[in-house]
Design an enzyme around this catalytic site. Structure first.
Site, PDB file in Angstrom:
ATOM      1  N   TYR A  32     165.535  24.270  34.524  1.00  0.00           N
ATOM      2  CA  TYR A  32     164.548  24.907  33.551  1.00  0.00           C
ATOM      3  C   TYR A  32     163.203  24.190  33.043  1.00  0.00           C
ATOM      4  O   TYR A  32     163.639  23.082  33.041  1.00  0.00           O
ATOM      5  CB  TYR A  32     165.317  25.822  32.547  1.00  0.00           C
ATOM      6  CG  TYR A  32     165.634  24.975  31.441  1.00  0.00           C
ATOM      7  CD1 TYR A  32     166.935  24.061  31.561  1.00  0.00           C
ATOM      8  CD2 TYR A  32     164.972  24.998  30.182  1.00  0.00           C
ATOM      9  CE1 TYR A  32     167.132  23.040  30.322  1.00  0.00           C
ATOM     10  CE2 TYR A  32     165.444  24.348  29.086  1.00  0.00           C
ATOM     11  CZ  TYR A  32     166.464  23.341  29.365  1.00  0.00           C
ATOM     12  OH  TYR A  32     166.836  22.610  28.254  1.00  0.00           O
ATOM     13  N   ARG A  51     157.999  17.393  36.195  1.00  0.00           N
ATOM     14  CA  ARG A  51     159.389  17.185  35.972  1.00  0.00           C
ATOM     15  C   ARG A  51     160.264  18.466  36.565  1.00  0.00           C
ATOM     16  O   ARG A  51     161.526  17.959  36.778  1.00  0.00           O
ATOM     17  CB  ARG A  51     159.391  17.421  34.288  1.00  0.00           C
ATOM     18  CG  ARG A  51     161.026  16.956  33.654  1.00  0.00           C
ATOM     19  CD  ARG A  51     160.788  16.721  32.531  1.00  0.00           C
ATOM     20  NE  ARG A  51     160.832  18.013  31.540  1.00  0.00           N
ATOM     21  CZ  ARG A  51     160.505  18.191  30.552  1.00  0.00           C
ATOM     22  NH1 ARG A  51     160.419  17.053  29.525  1.00  0.00           N
ATOM     23  NH2 ARG A  51     160.156  19.332  29.662  1.00  0.00           N
ATOM     24  N   ARG A 100     181.394  32.361  45.294  1.00  0.00           N
ATOM     25  CA  ARG A 100     181.129  31.270  44.430  1.00  0.00           C
ATOM     26  C   ARG A 100     181.914  30.206  45.474  1.00  0.00           C
ATOM     27  O   ARG A 100     182.997  30.149  46.070  1.00  0.00           O
ATOM     28  CB  ARG A 100     182.175  31.747  43.280  1.00  0.00           C
ATOM     29  CG  ARG A 100     182.403  30.147  42.438  1.00  0.00           C
ATOM     30  CD  ARG A 100     183.208  30.653  41.275  1.00  0.00           C
ATOM     31  NE  ARG A 100     183.355  29.458  40.202  1.00  0.00           N
ATOM     32  CZ  ARG A 100     184.297  28.609  40.410  1.00  0.00           C
ATOM     33  NH1 ARG A 100     185.093  28.684  41.493  1.00  0.00           N
ATOM     34  NH2 ARG A 100     184.537  27.521  39.740  1.00  0.00           N
ATOM     35  N   LYS A 148     166.470  18.147  33.640  1.00  0.00           N
ATOM     36  CA  LYS A 148     166.473  19.328  32.666  1.00  0.00           C
ATOM     37  C   LYS A 148     167.081  20.442  33.294  1.00  0.00           C
ATOM     38  O   LYS A 148     166.885  21.473  33.589  1.00  0.00           O
ATOM     39  CB  LYS A 148     165.311  19.632  32.595  1.00  0.00           C
ATOM     40  CG  LYS A 148     164.961  20.343  31.206  1.00  0.00           C
ATOM     41  CD  LYS A 148     163.586  20.435  30.640  1.00  0.00           C
ATOM     42  CE  LYS A 148     163.186  21.266  29.336  1.00  0.00           C
ATOM     43  NZ  LYS A 148     164.088  21.039  28.235  1.00  0.00           N
ATOM     44  N   GLU A 180     168.630  10.603  21.668  1.00  0.00           N
ATOM     45  CA  GLU A 180     167.779  11.730  21.410  1.00  0.00           C
ATOM     46  C   GLU A 180     168.480  12.828  20.712  1.00  0.00           C
ATOM     47  O   GLU A 180     169.731  12.630  20.516  1.00  0.00           O
ATOM     48  CB  GLU A 180     167.187  12.173  22.944  1.00  0.00           C
ATOM     49  CG  GLU A 180     168.384  12.597  23.805  1.00  0.00           C
ATOM     50  CD  GLU A 180     167.740  13.142  25.068  1.00  0.00           C
ATOM     51  OE1 GLU A 180     166.551  13.775  24.994  1.00  0.00           O
ATOM     52  OE2 GLU A 180     168.346  13.258  26.066  1.00  0.00           O
ATOM     53  N   LEU A 204     166.305  12.926  28.267  1.00  0.00           N
ATOM     54  CA  LEU A 204     165.121  13.569  28.942  1.00  0.00           C
ATOM     55  C   LEU A 204     163.817  13.096  28.554  1.00  0.00           C
ATOM     56  O   LEU A 204     163.551  12.695  27.503  1.00  0.00           O
ATOM     57  CB  LEU A 204     165.222  15.189  28.415  1.00  0.00           C
ATOM     58  CG  LEU A 204     164.211  15.942  29.297  1.00  0.00           C
ATOM     59  CD1 LEU A 204     164.905  16.395  30.524  1.00  0.00           C
ATOM     60  CD2 LEU A 204     163.729  17.085  28.407  1.00  0.00           C
TER      61      LEU A 204
HETATM   62  N1  PDD Z   1     164.309  21.158  25.140  1.00  0.00           N
HETATM   63  N2  PDD Z   1     165.512  16.291  25.062  1.00  0.00           N
HETATM   64  C1  PDD Z   1     166.361  17.299  25.168  1.00  0.00           C
HETATM   65  C2  PDD Z   1     167.579  17.108  25.528  1.00  0.00           C
HETATM   66  C3  PDD Z   1     165.508  18.217  25.505  1.00  0.00           C
HETATM   67  O1  PDD Z   1     166.400  19.764  25.858  1.00  0.00           O
HETATM   68  C4  PDD Z   1     164.015  18.603  25.325  1.00  0.00           C
HETATM   69  C5  PDD Z   1     163.269  19.932  25.504  1.00  0.00           C
HETATM   70  C6  PDD Z   1     163.435  17.296  24.781  1.00  0.00           C
HETATM   71  C7  PDD Z   1     161.933  17.216  24.607  1.00  0.00           C
HETATM   72  O2  PDD Z   1     161.200  17.649  25.816  1.00  0.00           O
HETATM   73  P1  PDD Z   1     159.770  18.277  25.688  1.00  0.00           P
HETATM   74  O3  PDD Z   1     158.960  17.540  24.829  1.00  0.00           O
HETATM   75  O4  PDD Z   1     159.239  18.268  26.812  1.00  0.00           O
HETATM   76  O5  PDD Z   1     159.872  19.528  25.247  1.00  0.00           O
HETATM   77  C8  PDD Z   1     164.080  16.169  24.783  1.00  0.00           C
HETATM   78  C9  PDD Z   1     163.658  22.189  25.536  1.00  0.00           C
HETATM   79  C10 PDD Z   1     162.369  22.438  24.547  1.00  0.00           C
HETATM   80  C11 PDD Z   1     164.658  23.493  25.301  1.00  0.00           C
HETATM   81  O6  PDD Z   1     165.767  23.166  25.720  1.00  0.00           O
HETATM   82  O7  PDD Z   1     164.459  24.370  24.896  1.00  0.00           O
END
Ligand code: PDD
Length: 293
Positions: A32, A51, A100, A148, A180, A204
């Site tokens: 996603y 990405r 499945r 992601k 993070e 990420l």
């Molecule tokens: N999350 N690290 C993780 C684990 C994340 O899930 C996200 C983003 C980020 C920041 O990435 P970006 O700057 O590209 O949004 C870092 C999104 C927003 C979510 O899961 O809703």
């Protein structure tokens, strides 16, 4: 009425249906993106697309992304979000529907594409200036945190721990390294340096992270990408998280202990101001050559 996108159609959320055999539902087999739009203009959508393409390739899901930008625009328009100060579009691709099995479906299936848009409420500056708390939690994710994927259980549990502790963010720690947040990246200020974990498979590669690194460099800070040991966290003068649904969020307390002086620091404030001024330029709301306001 909220309009969502599902497999080529725009329809009211209540009418959107997926199969119980969707591999996203059964196996978290998908990826996603969440992309922000500022007054109807998307921030770095090619970066998000790139990405997502990388994630699809790693998972070996064949889905062309040539419609992605149009779906994003349509969702803003159909939901009256074009004038919203900040809105986000969630775009998910799963491997599709099949009985499945752990291995991929033997006969190729079409991926399931689901997307939805919503308004994002930026905190009042007065609230932001108070700063936020965080807790440290063990990072229990798999070894490809750079993808992601919709498989977010460790992130969910980490964020729930933060919620139960009454704080905003969860700082994930693995093998002694502060990596993070559960849904955002983290930055530390040590003296003159702005430090964040390198873009390895452990984190990420946040689009916001990349932008903040650029901004910090432009604003004359010394930028360093290196792992930060958990023992060092107590020595940081400032800590902040970055992300699409975080923007730049100052952390003034970790595990109940103050960060620096326990108030929002000057580097975080400087970068947030640069971010708030830079984003309208970046998305084309202000011509690139216009004088700084
Ligand atoms: N999350 N690290 C993780 C684990 C994340 O899930 C996200 C983003 C980020 C920041 O990435 P970006 O700057 O590209 O949004 C870092 C999104 C927003 C979510 O899961 O809703």
């Amino acid at each position: 009425m909220n309009q969502v996108y599902l497999n080529g159609e725009y329809l009211p959320r209540e009418e959107a249906r997926i199969s119980v055999e969707d591999r996203g539902f059964l196996l978290s087999d998908g990826v996603y993106e969440v992309t922000p739009a500022y007054s109807g203009r998307f921030f770095r959508i090619p970066h998000h697309q790139c990405r997502l393409a990388g994630g699809l390739e790693a998972l070996r899901i064949a889905h062309p992304l040539d419609q992605m930008e149009e779906v994003h625009r349509q969702l803003l328009r159909r939901n009256g979000l074009e004038d919203e100060e900040v809105a986000t579009v969630y775009y998910q691709v799963t491997r599709g529907v099949a009985p499945r099995s752990h291995h991929f479906p033997l006969d190729p299936v079409a991926p399931t594409i689901y997307a939805t848009a919503s308004a994002f409420k930026r905190p009042a500056r007065s609230r932001w200036e108070e700063g936020y708390g965080a807790i440290t939690v063990p990072d229990r994710r798999w070894s490809r945190a750079d993808l992601k994927t919709i498989s977010l259980l460790p992130n969910v549990l980490a964020q729930q721990a933060a919620a139960e502790a009454g704080v905003k963010d969860a700082l994930m720690v693995r093998e002694g390294v502060a990596l993070e947040g559960a849904h955002n990246n983290v930055f530390f200020v040590f003296g003159e340096q702005v430090v964040t974990h390198p873009a390895t498979q452990r984190i990420l590669h946040g689009i916001t992270r990349g932008y903040v690194l650029e901004l910090a460099g432009k604003e004359g800070f010394q930028v360093v990408e290196r792992p930060v040991q958990i023992e060092e966290v107590a020595e940081a003068s400032e800590i902040f998280f970055t992300g699409t649904t975080t923007e730049i969020r100052p952390t003034v307390q970790v595990d109940g202990r103050p960060v620096g002086h326990g108030v929002v620091g000057p580097v975080t404030r400087h970068l947030y101001d640069a971010f708030l001024a830079g984003v309208p330029r970046e998305v084309g709301l202000i011509p690139a050559g216009a004088p700084q306001g």
